[in-house]
Design a protein around this motif. Structure first.
Motif, mmCIF file in Angstrom:
data_model
loop_
_atom_site.group_PDB
_atom_site.id
_atom_site.type_symbol
_atom_site.label_atom_id
_atom_site.label_comp_id
_atom_site.label_asym_id
_atom_site.label_seq_id
_atom_site.Cartn_x
_atom_site.Cartn_y
_atom_site.Cartn_z
ATOM 1 N N GLY A 227 0.450 -1.003 -0.291
ATOM 2 C CA GLY A 227 0.058 -0.191 0.413
ATOM 3 C C GLY A 227 0.732 1.181 0.092
ATOM 4 O O GLY A 227 2.198 1.403 0.227
ATOM 5 N N HIS A 228 0.272 1.923 0.059
ATOM 6 C CA HIS A 228 1.059 3.425 0.061
ATOM 7 C C HIS A 228 1.036 4.310 1.820
ATOM 8 O O HIS A 228 0.255 4.089 2.096
ATOM 9 N N ALA A 229 2.698 4.208 1.532
ATOM 10 C CA ALA A 229 3.519 4.366 2.356
ATOM 11 C C ALA A 229 2.697 6.156 2.983
ATOM 12 O O ALA A 229 2.201 6.100 4.132
ATOM 13 N N GLY A 230 2.303 7.053 2.122
ATOM 14 C CA GLY A 230 1.511 7.945 2.954
ATOM 15 C C GLY A 230 -0.066 8.155 3.152
ATOM 16 O O GLY A 230 -0.295 8.741 4.057
ATOM 17 N N THR A 231 -0.483 7.133 2.194
ATOM 18 C CA THR A 231 -2.034 7.317 2.686
ATOM 19 C C THR A 231 -2.645 6.025 3.746
ATOM 20 O O THR A 231 -3.978 6.404 3.858
ATOM 21 N N VAL A 232 -2.462 4.692 4.026
ATOM 22 C CA VAL A 232 -2.800 3.973 4.795
ATOM 23 C C VAL A 232 -2.513 3.921 6.269
ATOM 24 O O VAL A 232 -1.685 4.288 6.954
ATOM 25 N N PRO A 233 -3.966 4.324 6.874
ATOM 26 C CA PRO A 233 -3.141 4.622 8.194
ATOM 27 C C PRO A 233 -2.513 3.327 9.498
ATOM 28 O O PRO A 233 -2.361 2.399 8.991
ATOM 29 N N MET A 234 -2.288 3.572 10.219
ATOM 30 C CA MET A 234 -1.190 2.818 10.944
ATOM 31 C C MET A 234 -2.517 1.369 11.291
ATOM 32 O O MET A 234 -1.536 0.182 11.510
ATOM 33 N N ASP A 235 -3.244 1.786 11.805
ATOM 34 C CA ASP A 235 -4.233 0.470 11.720
ATOM 35 C C ASP A 235 -4.535 -0.459 11.015
ATOM 36 O O ASP A 235 -5.984 -0.634 11.635
ATOM 37 N N MET A 236 -4.509 0.277 9.551
ATOM 38 C CA MET A 236 -5.188 -0.323 9.070
ATOM 39 C C MET A 236 -4.434 -0.936 7.660
ATOM 40 O O MET A 236 -4.661 -1.043 6.221
ATOM 41 N N ARG A 237 -3.560 -1.195 7.901
ATOM 42 C CA ARG A 237 -2.148 -2.263 7.265
ATOM 43 C C ARG A 237 -1.925 -3.188 7.299
ATOM 44 O O ARG A 237 -2.690 -3.865 8.621
ATOM 45 N N ASN A 238 -2.306 -4.125 6.170
ATOM 46 C CA ASN A 238 -1.062 -5.750 6.614
ATOM 47 C C ASN A 238 -0.625 -5.682 6.283
ATOM 48 O O ASN A 238 0.561 -6.425 5.042
ATOM 49 N N ASP A 239 0.887 -5.384 7.019
ATOM 50 C CA ASP A 239 2.483 -4.981 6.274
ATOM 51 C C ASP A 239 3.129 -5.978 6.420
ATOM 52 O O ASP A 239 3.375 -6.866 7.877
ATOM 53 N N ALA A 240 3.344 -6.591 5.704
ATOM 54 C CA ALA A 240 4.021 -7.947 5.651
ATOM 55 C C ALA A 240 5.174 -8.408 6.613
ATOM 56 O O ALA A 240 6.118 -9.163 7.275
ATOM 57 N N LEU A 241 6.069 -7.293 6.628
ATOM 58 C CA LEU A 241 7.755 -6.883 7.282
ATOM 59 C C LEU A 241 6.968 -6.893 8.495
ATOM 60 O O LEU A 241 8.704 -7.133 9.226
ATOM 61 N N CYS A 242 6.753 -5.949 9.309
ATOM 62 C CA CYS A 242 6.039 -5.774 10.621
ATOM 63 C C CYS A 242 6.246 -7.153 11.283
ATOM 64 O O CYS A 242 6.060 -7.964 12.455
ATOM 65 N N CYS A 243 5.250 -7.733 10.316
ATOM 66 C CA CYS A 243 4.733 -8.923 10.287
ATOM 67 C C CYS A 243 6.137 -10.461 10.370
ATOM 68 O O CYS A 243 6.262 -10.969 11.696
ATOM 69 N N ALA A 244 6.920 -10.452 9.760
ATOM 70 C CA ALA A 244 8.032 -10.688 9.616
ATOM 71 C C ALA A 244 9.053 -10.681 10.780
ATOM 72 O O ALA A 244 9.551 -11.471 11.542
ATOM 73 N N ALA A 245 8.897 -9.664 11.221
ATOM 74 C CA ALA A 245 10.175 -8.557 11.821
ATOM 75 C C ALA A 245 9.354 -9.727 13.695
ATOM 76 O O ALA A 245 10.022 -9.598 14.116
#
Ligand code: HGY
Ligand code: MN
Ligand code: MN
Length: 416
Positions: A227-245
């Motif tokens: 997704g767009h790093a500038g527009t998706v609010p933090m609590d609406m993300r499915n960030d694969a890298l944060c999950c991997a971390a």
């Protein structure tokens, strides 16, 4: 059979020569099937021939040198290690064992020592598995356990192993003919740097390997939503890298709970379509889990799989978990190790037994033959690193032990 310092210097000069044969401008990288790998194989084959061995390169690229016994039906002792390397490698991991083995056979050939058994020197073609992510290709062929399905394994450029073997002028249809028949094996002896700090800390030049840790390796993919790093609010993300971390920190914290019995490493991580202004949508990473205790290995592996599922469930991330390799712990042969221990004592050193956290071709060979290994001290235990280093005096010490070991084996077989 003396002159250990001069012999050690010749070994060191050959290791330096091989270290200059790399597929990279900087550093040492020599992976299966590359031009550098082929060049190194031909150099080793020529050294074997100069030493008086019958030498050839088999269909998986192992370089093999044979000293035959005059006894009909004699079995074969294999002395081996590997000639391939990791990426940006040290120069001793693998080549030290091959060059020391070459020296031992060179001495036997030069002295026309009558052998009650054949001795075959092998430079294995692929112990590290860096190109096709499956290790022990060469030793599996020698042991007769090479699975044809491996031929479909593809490298990072999508080239199948099968094609690389053919491109090197070999036949995949003849791989089975390169095995040493199970009944023909007398035993297996590998000399290798310790790749750990024990011998260095204890100020001992050599060690006897008691066992080799089991391994479970997996490739894990985390699928979120880019997704767009500038527009998706933090609590609406499915960030694969944060999950991997979170997964990676869970690997570390669970392994620390068993720190005296297990090691766990996430050595590779790739972000698909990585960009600084894109929320990572897909991650692939590797898990390398090892323990000398097979029960602990399975227990921690299962715990990590459950933990991964829980993390992904909470984060609404899909994951795929693919087993890449599983090898059980290997115990070295007690009678060969006892001979090795006697050889260490005869050379005037304390016979220290060690468990190897690193994998070795001995793991594949242990399925068909009794195996033993001699560790050689390396600088601070550093390995898989250009700083890897071994001192001449330790190569000389290990040669003396190896000579004692071979003489004991020859004596024992002449008595039987
Ligand atoms: O990964 C290992 O233990 C070995 O270096 N292949
Ligand atoms: Mn190695
Ligand atoms: Mn290695």
């Amino acid at each position: 059979m003396k002159g250990y310092s001069a012999r050690a210097e010749k070994i060191m000069s050959r290791i330096e020569e091989l270290a200059s044969v790399s597929e990279t401008e900087q550093g040492l990288t020599r992976t299966f099937g590359s031009g550098a790998w082929r060049e190194a194989a031909l150099i080793i084959q020529s050294w074997m021939q100069d030493a008086g061995l019958h030498a050839w390169i088999d269909n998986i690229g192992n370089v093999r040198g044979l000293l035959s016994s005059p006894s009909p039906g004699a079995r074969t002792l294999v002395i081996a290690s590997h000639m391939d390397t990791v990426i940006n490698a040290g120069k001793f991991d693998g080549p030290l064992g091959v060059m020391m083995g070459l020296d031992l056979l060179e001495q036997l050939a030069h002295n026309h020592t009558p052998l009650p058994f054949n001795i075959q020197l092998v430079a294995f073609s692929d112990e590290e598995g860096c190109r096709f992510h499956t290790t022990y290709l060469g030793s599996k062929v020698l042991a007769g356990s090479f699975e044809p399905v491996l031929l479909e394994k593809k490298d990072a450029d999508g080239i199948p192993l099968r094609n690389v073997i053919h491109a090197n002028g070999s036949s995949t249809g003849l791989l089975h003919t390169d095995a040493i028949d199970a009944a023909a094996w007398l035993g297996y002896f590998e000399m290798h740097i310790e790749q750990g700090p024990v011998l260095y800390d204890r100020d001992i030049p050599v060690g006897i390997v008691k066992a080799i840790a089991g391994q479970k390796k997996a490739a894990i993919t985390f699928e979120g939503i880019a997704g767009h790093a500038g527009t998706v609010p933090m609590d609406m993300r499915n960030d694969a890298l944060c999950c991997a971390a979170e997964f990676i920190l869970a690997v570390e914290s669970i392994a620390l709970q068993y720190k005296s019995q297990i090691v766990a490493t996430v050595g590779k991580l790739e972000i698909a379509n990585a960009a600084s202004n894109v929320i990572p949508g897909a991650i692939t990473c590797t898990l390398d889990l090892r323990s000398a205790d097979g029960g602990i290995l399975s227990e921690v592996y299962d715990t990590l799989q459950r933990t991964t599922a829980a993390i992904c469930g909470r984060r609404n991330i899909n994951f795929d978990w693919t087993v890449v390799q599983e090898t059980s712990p290997v115990t070295c042969d007690l009678s060969l190790s006892a001979l090795l221990s006697g050889a260490v004592k005869e050379a005037g050193y304390e016979p220290l037994e060690l468990v190897s956290g690193a994998g070795h071709d001995a793991v594949a060979i242990a399925a068909v033959a009794p195996v033993c290994m001699l560790f050689v001290r390396c600088y601070k235990g550093i390995s898989h690193n250009p700083l890897e280093n071994v001192e001449l005096k330790d190569i000389a010490a290990a040669l003396q032990v190896a000579d004692n070991f071979l003489q004991q084996m020859i004596y024992q077989h002449n008595q039987s």
